[in-house]
Enzyme design. Sequence first.
Site, PDB file in Angstrom:
ATOM      1  N   GLN A  89       0.900  -1.157   0.128  1.00  0.00           N
ATOM      2  CA  GLN A  89      -0.052   0.060   0.001  1.00  0.00           C
ATOM      3  C   GLN A  89       0.963   1.155   0.022  1.00  0.00           C
ATOM      4  O   GLN A  89       0.831   1.978   0.930  1.00  0.00           O
ATOM      5  CB  GLN A  89      -0.833  -0.042   1.361  1.00  0.00           C
ATOM      6  N   PHE A  90       1.669   1.588  -0.894  1.00  0.00           N
ATOM      7  CA  PHE A  90       2.359   2.719  -1.353  1.00  0.00           C
ATOM      8  C   PHE A  90       1.505   4.022  -0.897  1.00  0.00           C
ATOM      9  O   PHE A  90       2.176   5.054  -0.580  1.00  0.00           O
ATOM     10  CB  PHE A  90       2.980   2.840  -2.656  1.00  0.00           C
ATOM     11  N   THR A  91       0.243   4.261  -1.038  1.00  0.00           N
ATOM     12  CA  THR A  91      -0.682   5.192  -0.855  1.00  0.00           C
ATOM     13  C   THR A  91      -0.560   5.529   0.658  1.00  0.00           C
ATOM     14  O   THR A  91      -1.116   6.563   0.907  1.00  0.00           O
ATOM     15  CB  THR A  91      -2.234   5.041  -1.479  1.00  0.00           C
TER      16      THR A  91
END
Length: 160
Positions: A89-91
Amino acid sequence: MAAEIFAPGVVRVVVQRVTASSVTVDGQIVGKIGAGLNLLVGIAPTDTVAELTWMARKCLDLRLFPSPDSERWDFSVQDIQGEILVVSQFTLYGDCRKGRRPSFDGAAPPAQAEALYNDFVALLRTSELRVETGQFGAMMQVEIHNDGPVTLVVERDASG
């Protein structure tokens, strides 16, 4: 001081107690669990195996599950022999302080993040619990049946 809510440059995991969770990519389920933890994992460029080791142990040992005879959270995912779904989940590193489009400069580059994400999953698998994953870098649909709801943000930096 919203900027101080999350420290920059630390491994970041959103831990959710779930009754079930699954990840679908291109219409196919690639990971699915029953009761346990859904982990949304963000990797920073400064992260090392030391931070990931600490985080894996923390996620495995957190007492998030109630005792059958009380409402106290006395049991970890290991104690209940639960399952774990890990989703990249880079966000989690989206910085929305300026402009209208988030900046993801705080997230590790994809090749580095994927290697560290895989290391994190491998560390969790040493628990011998069932550990499922999403598909790194793919557009995923994540179905989460949050139990409680219980959702925590856990971070670890190199100094801590």
